[in-house]
Design a protein around this motif. Structure first.
Motif, short mmCIF file in Angstrom:
data_model
loop_
_atom_site.label_atom_id
_atom_site.label_comp_id
_atom_site.label_asym_id
_atom_site.label_seq_id
_atom_site.Cartn_x
_atom_site.Cartn_y
_atom_site.Cartn_z
N ILE A 25 6.98 4.27 -8.58
CA ILE A 25 7.70 3.62 -7.47
C ILE A 25 7.26 2.16 -7.31
CG2 ILE A 25 8.19 3.73 -4.99
CD1 ILE A 25 7.55 6.73 -5.09
N VAL A 26 5.95 1.90 -7.36
CA VAL A 26 5.42 0.54 -7.23
C VAL A 26 4.39 0.28 -8.33
CG1 VAL A 26 5.73 0.19 -4.73
CG2 VAL A 26 3.70 1.41 -5.56
N GLU A 27 4.01 -1.00 -8.47
CA GLU A 27 3.03 -1.33 -9.52
C GLU A 27 1.63 -0.95 -9.02
OE1 GLU A 27 3.62 -5.28 -11.07
OE2 GLU A 27 1.62 -5.16 -12.00
N THR A 28 1.21 0.23 -9.37
CA THR A 28 -0.10 0.70 -8.96
C THR A 28 -0.59 1.72 -9.97
OG1 THR A 28 -1.37 1.56 -7.07
CG2 THR A 28 0.72 2.64 -7.50
N THR A 37 -9.33 3.87 -2.06
CA THR A 37 -8.99 4.60 -0.83
C THR A 37 -9.53 6.02 -0.78
OG1 THR A 37 -6.93 5.62 -1.60
CG2 THR A 37 -6.77 3.37 -0.78
N GLY A 38 -9.79 6.61 -1.95
CA GLY A 38 -10.20 8.02 -1.99
C GLY A 38 -9.03 8.99 -1.93
N ILE A 39 -7.81 8.45 -1.89
CA ILE A 39 -6.63 9.33 -1.74
C ILE A 39 -6.09 9.74 -3.12
CG2 ILE A 39 -4.26 9.50 -0.81
CD1 ILE A 39 -5.11 7.19 1.17
N ASP A 150 6.25 -1.77 -0.81
CA ASP A 150 5.01 -2.48 -0.50
C ASP A 150 3.80 -1.65 -0.94
OD1 ASP A 150 2.90 -3.90 0.53
OD2 ASP A 150 3.39 -3.51 2.64
N ARG A 151 3.21 -2.03 -2.07
CA ARG A 151 2.09 -1.22 -2.60
C ARG A 151 0.85 -1.31 -1.72
NH1 ARG A 151 -0.43 -4.36 -7.87
NH2 ARG A 151 -0.99 -6.27 -6.79
N ASN A 152 0.78 -2.35 -0.86
CA ASN A 152 -0.38 -2.46 0.03
C ASN A 152 -0.43 -1.35 1.05
OD1 ASN A 152 -1.64 -5.04 -0.77
ND2 ASN A 152 0.39 -5.83 -0.26
N THR A 153 0.73 -0.81 1.39
CA THR A 153 0.74 0.22 2.45
C THR A 153 1.26 1.59 1.99
OG1 THR A 153 2.89 -0.62 3.16
CG2 THR A 153 0.97 -1.38 4.41
N CYS A 154 2.25 1.61 1.07
CA CYS A 154 2.92 2.90 0.81
C CYS A 154 2.02 3.94 0.16
CB CYS A 154 4.20 2.70 0.00
SG CYS A 154 3.94 2.38 -1.75
N ILE A 155 0.92 3.49 -0.43
CA ILE A 155 0.00 4.44 -1.07
C ILE A 155 -0.90 5.15 -0.05
CG2 ILE A 155 -0.09 3.17 -3.27
CD1 ILE A 155 -2.98 2.29 -1.81
N LEU A 213 3.16 -2.83 8.83
CA LEU A 213 2.61 -4.03 8.20
C LEU A 213 1.13 -4.10 8.52
CD1 LEU A 213 5.51 -6.41 8.82
CD2 LEU A 213 4.28 -6.31 6.67
N MET A 214 0.33 -4.44 7.50
CA MET A 214 -1.11 -4.37 7.74
C MET A 214 -1.85 -5.44 6.95
SD MET A 214 -3.68 -1.16 7.26
CE MET A 214 -3.36 -0.96 5.54
N ALA A 215 -2.80 -6.12 7.61
CA ALA A 215 -3.74 -7.00 6.92
C ALA A 215 -4.94 -6.12 6.57
CB ALA A 215 -4.14 -8.15 7.82
N GLY A 216 -4.85 -5.46 5.41
CA GLY A 216 -5.77 -4.38 5.04
C GLY A 216 -7.24 -4.69 5.21
N GLN A 217 -7.67 -5.81 4.61
CA GLN A 217 -9.12 -6.10 4.63
C GLN A 217 -9.62 -6.36 6.05
OE1 GLN A 217 -10.59 -9.09 2.06
NE2 GLN A 217 -9.94 -8.05 0.19
#
Ligand code: UT7
Length: 324
Positions: A25-28, A37-39, A150-155, A213-217
């Motif tokens: 689905i995304v580049e990951t 993440t451990g997921i 959005d690979r930053n969040t969808c995973i 939407l998330m600023a992960g770090q």
């Protein structure tokens, strides 16, 4: 004390979405997701698995364990940020679905801290009205508000529900105390718009659509510090040492957050319940799902001291201490 959890339940959607599925689905890749993440997998809702369905199913299991019938429920609180509709509340859908005709019902939105806020509220209800029975549910279908590009969040996110039944008991069990916090000034680090929140003549700012939407770090750093502080303040207030804790059941967002937290608190991983690898971050549902799994796996003994902590959008965060 006396606000006692007398039954727990949980419900996960059938469909399992693996890291390898996400690679399409995304580049990951599986290695990145697991190491950061451990997921490994998360559950995604399908037909007949809307937020209130998952919530109702978890509730039925908790009521069965508690040996409580639907007409004995006086109050239903559903912690969610992915309600079935804006109105009526998901709690009203649950009331109808399970036939809790004597209950009043409302939703509580405190993002990932929703279950802790709800347990605190429920405990206050049963301590004031000692013949009342309260059903507390954390339920989310985050897959409906995830940007799948959005690979930053969808995973990170998954769907599910967990529930607990609370009732007053004249003993030393139940919720000992909690420390709950909010800081609305940092909302832009983690947010989710729904449909337009004002009429079209009023300009809407910062509305990129109904996605998380998330600023992960940034969120990561705040989460570790805030949960550590909340736990330490609570332990000090209740005159309890971290060594007295039988099991910590934290919000499941990222294994790296949990490892940092464990190390700062000085608690051994064997005393921490972790299932983030199976379900990802299910927001308000994560603590009650973990509580139910721990309970059904026989990990909780009468008299155990349980420590909960969470952090989420708002920001909202906190910790709670409960004698099982
Ligand atoms: O429930 C409470 C709220 N949420 C949380 O608590 C989550 C808090 N944050 C986190 O868990 C972590 O910050 C994330 C898991 C979201 C991200 O981990 P990170 O170690 O902070 O990664 P990062 O955002 O710094 O990204 C590192 C790199 C970047 O590439 P460059 O710029 O170094 O080339 C990203 O573009 O990893 C890249 N990246 C990815 N690569 C593969 C970001 N997402 C992915 C991905 N797959 N899915």
């Amino acid at each position: 004390m006396g606000a006692v959890i007398i039954g727990t339940g949980s419900c996960l959607p059938k469909r399992v979405l693996t890291n390898h599925d996400l690679e399409k689905i995304v580049e990951t890749n599986d290695e990145w997701i697991k190491s950061r993440t451990g997921i490994s997998t998360r559950r995604i809702s399908g037909e007949g698995e809307e937020t209130y369905h998952l919530a109702s199913s978890a509730a039925r299991k908790a009521m069965e364990m508690a040996e409580v019938t639907a007409d004995a429920i006086d109050l239903i609180i559903v912690a969610t940020m992915t309600p079935h509709m804006v109105m009526p509340s998901t709690a009203c859908f649950v009331q109808n679905e399970i036939g809790a005709n004597n209950a009043f019902a409302w939703d509580l939105n405190a993002a990932c801290s929703g279950f802790l806020y709800s347990i605190d509220t429920a405990a206050k209800h049963v301590l004031v009205d000692r013949d009342k029975t309260v059903l507390v549910i954390g339920a989310e279908t985050l897959s409906s508000r995830t940007n799948w590009k959005d690979r930053n969040t969808c995973i990170l996110f998954g769907d599910g529900a967990g529930a607990a039944v609370l009732r007053y008991q004249d003993n030393d069990r139940g919720l000992i105390g909690s420390k709950l916090y909010s800081d609305g000034s940092l909302w832009k680090l983690l947010y989710l718009h729904s449909s337009p929140s004002c009429n079209p003549e009023i300009e809407q700012v910062d509305n990129p659509g109904p996605h998380m939407l998330m600023a992960g770090q940034e969120v990561f750093k705040h989460a570790v510090k805030a949960m550590e502080k909340a736990v330490n303040e609570l332990l000090e207030k209740e005159n309890v040492s971290i060594d007295d804790i039988s099991l910590m059941i934290p919000h499941q967002a990222n294994i790296r957050i949990l490892k940092k937290l464990m190390s700062r608190l000085g608690i051994n991983q064997e005393k921490v319940f972790i299932n983030v690898h199976k379900y990802g971050n299910t927001s308000a549902a994560s603590i009650p799902i973990a509580l139910d799994e721990a309970n059904r796996e026989g990990k909780l003994k009468a008299g155990d001291l349980l420590l909960f902590c969470s952090f989420g959008g708002g920001f909202t965060w906190g910790a709670a201490l409960l004698k099982w």
